[in-house]
Write a protein that holds these residues in place. Structure first.
Motif, PDB file in Angstrom:
ATOM      1  N   LEU A   1       0.721  -1.211   0.018  1.00  0.00           N
ATOM      2  CA  LEU A   1      -0.018   0.099   0.067  1.00  0.00           C
ATOM      3  C   LEU A   1       0.984   1.244   0.069  1.00  0.00           C
ATOM      4  CD1 LEU A   1      -2.982  -1.166   2.540  1.00  0.00           C
ATOM      5  CD2 LEU A   1      -3.023  -0.636   0.002  1.00  0.00           C
ATOM      6  N   ILE A   2       2.023   1.137  -0.401  1.00  0.00           N
ATOM      7  CA  ILE A   2       2.941   2.365  -0.237  1.00  0.00           C
ATOM      8  C   ILE A   2       2.698   3.365  -0.997  1.00  0.00           C
ATOM      9  CG2 ILE A   2       4.881   1.457  -1.849  1.00  0.00           C
ATOM     10  CD1 ILE A   2       6.843   2.780   0.033  1.00  0.00           C
ATOM     11  N   GLY A   3       1.998   2.940  -2.345  1.00  0.00           N
ATOM     12  CA  GLY A   3       1.511   3.965  -3.203  1.00  0.00           C
ATOM     13  C   GLY A   3       0.544   4.723  -2.735  1.00  0.00           C
ATOM     14  N   CYS A   4      -0.409   4.200  -1.453  1.00  0.00           N
ATOM     15  CA  CYS A   4      -1.442   4.966  -1.135  1.00  0.00           C
ATOM     16  C   CYS A   4      -1.052   6.454  -0.375  1.00  0.00           C
ATOM     17  CB  CYS A   4      -2.094   4.242  -0.203  1.00  0.00           C
ATOM     18  SG  CYS A   4      -3.129   2.836  -1.041  1.00  0.00           S
ATOM     19  N   ILE A   5       0.373   6.419   0.027  1.00  0.00           N
ATOM     20  CA  ILE A   5       0.759   7.848   0.575  1.00  0.00           C
ATOM     21  C   ILE A   5       0.512   8.950  -0.317  1.00  0.00           C
ATOM     22  CG2 ILE A   5       2.393   6.502   2.181  1.00  0.00           C
ATOM     23  CD1 ILE A   5       4.549   7.494   0.228  1.00  0.00           C
ATOM     24  N   SER A   6       0.291   8.691  -1.488  1.00  0.00           N
ATOM     25  CA  SER A   6      -0.156   9.911  -2.374  1.00  0.00           C
ATOM     26  C   SER A   6      -1.550  10.117  -2.355  1.00  0.00           C
ATOM     27  CB  SER A   6       0.669   9.577  -3.745  1.00  0.00           C
ATOM     28  OG  SER A   6      -0.478   8.568  -4.279  1.00  0.00           O
ATOM     29  N   LEU A   7      -2.524   9.447  -1.938  1.00  0.00           N
ATOM     30  CA  LEU A   7      -3.665   9.567  -1.924  1.00  0.00           C
ATOM     31  C   LEU A   7      -4.228  10.592  -0.790  1.00  0.00           C
ATOM     32  CD1 LEU A   7      -5.184   5.921  -2.086  1.00  0.00           C
ATOM     33  CD2 LEU A   7      -4.694   7.672  -3.957  1.00  0.00           C
ATOM     34  N   PRO A   8      -5.298  11.202  -1.281  1.00  0.00           N
ATOM     35  CA  PRO A   8      -5.892  12.256   0.000  1.00  0.00           C
ATOM     36  C   PRO A   8      -6.310  11.533   1.314  1.00  0.00           C
ATOM     37  CG  PRO A   8      -6.837  12.629  -2.154  1.00  0.00           C
ATOM     38  CD  PRO A   8      -6.072  11.576  -2.344  1.00  0.00           C
ATOM     39  N   GLN A   9      -6.261  12.279   2.421  1.00  0.00           N
ATOM     40  CA  GLN A   9      -6.496  11.550   3.561  1.00  0.00           C
ATOM     41  C   GLN A   9      -7.863  10.887   3.528  1.00  0.00           C
ATOM     42  OE1 GLN A   9      -4.257  11.326   6.160  1.00  0.00           O
ATOM     43  NE2 GLN A   9      -5.837   9.630   6.837  1.00  0.00           N
ATOM     44  N   GLU A  10      -8.870  11.618   3.033  1.00  0.00           N
ATOM     45  CA  GLU A  10     -10.151  10.849   2.814  1.00  0.00           C
ATOM     46  C   GLU A  10     -10.343   9.664   2.505  1.00  0.00           C
ATOM     47  OE1 GLU A  10     -10.418  14.319  -0.046  1.00  0.00           O
ATOM     48  OE2 GLU A  10      -9.532  14.079   2.068  1.00  0.00           O
ATOM     49  N   ILE A  11      -9.794   9.485   1.319  1.00  0.00           N
ATOM     50  CA  ILE A  11      -9.581   8.086   0.668  1.00  0.00           C
ATOM     51  C   ILE A  11      -8.939   7.168   1.622  1.00  0.00           C
ATOM     52  CG2 ILE A  11      -8.798   7.108  -1.433  1.00  0.00           C
ATOM     53  CD1 ILE A  11      -9.223   9.468  -2.917  1.00  0.00           C
ATOM     54  N   SER A  12      -7.620   7.501   2.110  1.00  0.00           N
ATOM     55  CA  SER A  12      -7.147   6.552   2.894  1.00  0.00           C
ATOM     56  C   SER A  12      -7.866   6.100   4.108  1.00  0.00           C
ATOM     57  CB  SER A  12      -5.588   7.382   3.499  1.00  0.00           C
ATOM     58  OG  SER A  12      -4.798   7.498   2.363  1.00  0.00           O
ATOM     59  N   ASP A  13      -8.604   6.884   4.664  1.00  0.00           N
ATOM     60  CA  ASP A  13      -9.433   6.691   5.825  1.00  0.00           C
ATOM     61  C   ASP A  13     -10.544   5.642   5.271  1.00  0.00           C
ATOM     62  OD1 ASP A  13      -8.122   8.330   7.489  1.00  0.00           O
ATOM     63  OD2 ASP A  13      -9.461  10.042   7.431  1.00  0.00           O
ATOM     64  N   LYS A  14     -11.120   5.855   4.090  1.00  0.00           N
ATOM     65  CA  LYS A  14     -12.116   4.814   3.437  1.00  0.00           C
ATOM     66  C   LYS A  14     -11.469   3.514   3.383  1.00  0.00           C
ATOM     67  CE  LYS A  14     -15.704   7.579   1.222  1.00  0.00           C
ATOM     68  NZ  LYS A  14     -16.489   7.833  -0.010  1.00  0.00           N
TER      69      LYS A  14
END
Length: 386
Positions: free
Chosen positions: A193-206
């Motif tokens: 999931l390292i690529g998820c560090i570029s996602l907005p926080q609200e998407i990460s939370d979901k």
């Protein structure tokens, strides 16, 4: 240079040659084992014998020196073992072929004791130096991976927590499948999931809370394996890890129907990561092991049958584990949370099957001083700790 700790394997179909080589080696205080041909030597090695160095003739029945060299250089645990070929003075072409196959050096007949001693000592010294260098590189590599994962845990504790669970599932699935490079699967899962560090926080939370993504959110999330692949693909020894991450979201049903064997079209490492995510998505929703297995078997379009079987084996093992009670102060690295961990006010700080790392313990202690953690904390001890 102390010699009694070294084991020399002498392979020669000539009893006279074996006797000469063996006696010379014993006078140098080496431990010696004699074999009549390469096949006997191969069988002895496969049964557990590990030589420090090999003295090998070229022309032998059943398995000659070339074939033995090819065997030992393909064995991952023995390919660095020095092999000295015992040759005649007129075997120049044979010597060149042996050196190309990986032989360390050669000794010509008749044997000169001082030359034999020097060649053995030099080969052993080189082997020790290479082993030390390899050990240092392994520690450096492992240390770098740990630092990398610790940074990820600090940057995004929630994503790291989910990755830690995926790592544990993926490792157990890989063990069920007898995957040859378990570390590769663990690192692939840890950085899945390292690529998820570029996602907005609200998407990460979901993502962390298992909530559905919609519209643009799905598009952004589906791009994270590509980002992870780009981050890791140029790091030495992580090439396969990067490939696993790139293909982790691919499913069998999405492949063209003309593929003869669909499961071979997706790297097995990527399939293992996908299976770990499939299990993680169900683990919080289904209570019984039988229900879990039933739901996973319904995913045969997404997962190959052998992956489903591996997950079933993992679930059955989990059912036999016994949880133990610990406190924040007694937690140790390598444990796994047997259930979700909360503060006294109800805030979730760790999920079931998340691995306890030293970095996480330090973070948990900081939280505990401000918001007390609910104790006792139920954990599983892995076999080395039990």
């Amino acid at each position: 240079m102390p010699t009694d700790k070294y084991k020399i394997l002498v392979i020669d179909d000539s009893e006279e040659n074996r006797l000469i080589l063996s006696e010379l080696c014993r006078t140098m205080n080496y431990e010696v084992l004699e074999m009549e041909n390469g096949k006997l030597a191969k069988d002895t090695i496969l049964s557990g014998y590990t030589p420090s160095i090999v003295l090998c003739d070229i022309n032998m029945p059943e398995m000659d020196g070339y074939q033995f060299l090819e065997f030992i250089k393909k064995e991952s645990k023995l390919k660095e073992t020095p092999v000295l070929m015992v040759t005649s003075v007129d075997e120049t072409d044979s010597v060149i072929k042996c050196l190309k196959l990986g032989a360390e050096d050669y000794i010509t007949k008749p044997i000169e004791p001082e030359i034999l001693k020097a060649r053995i000592e030099n080969s052993l010294k080189r082997a020790e130096f290479l082993n030390l260098e390899k050990s240092l590189l392994e520690k450096t590599f492992s240390g770098s991976i740990k630092v990398f994962s610790d940074i990820l845990s600090l940057l995004s504790p929630q994503i790291f927590g989910k990755s830690a669970r995926i790592r544990r599932y993926a490792r157990d699935i890989a063990e069920e499948l007898e995957y040859p490079e378990i570390w590769e699967i663990e690192v692939s899962a840890m950085f899945s999931l390292i690529g998820c560090i570029s996602l907005p926080q609200e998407i990460s939370d979901k993502i962390i809370n298992g909530k559905p993504l919609v519209g643009e959110e799905k598009i952004l999330f589906n791009h994270h394996p590509t980002i992870g692949h780009k981050l890791l693909k140029n790091i030495p020894r992580l090439e396969n890890v990067a490939i696993n991450i790139l293909h982790q979201n691919e499913s069998l049903e999405s492949l063209p129907t003309d593929r003869i064997k669909k499961e071979d079209s997706i790297p097995l490492g990527a399939q293992i990561i996908k299976a770990a995510f499939a299990y993680d998505s169900l683990a919080d929703k289904v209570m019984s092991a039988n229900d879990l297995i039933f739901e996973l078997k319904k995913k045969t379009g997404l997962l190959s049958p052998r992956l489903v079987n591996a997950l079933e084996g993992m679930i059955q093992k989990d059912q036999r584990r016994e949880a133990k009670d610990e406190t924040v102060a007694t937690l140790k690295a390598g444990m796994f949370f047997a259930e979700d961990c909360f503060t006294m006010s109800g805030a979730k700080v760790a999920g079931q099957w998340q691995e306890v790392t030293q970095t996480f313990i330090e973070r948990l202690m900081q939280i505990h001083t401000k918001m007390p953690i609910k104790e006792p904390i139920k954990v599983f001890l892995m076999s080395k700790q039990a």
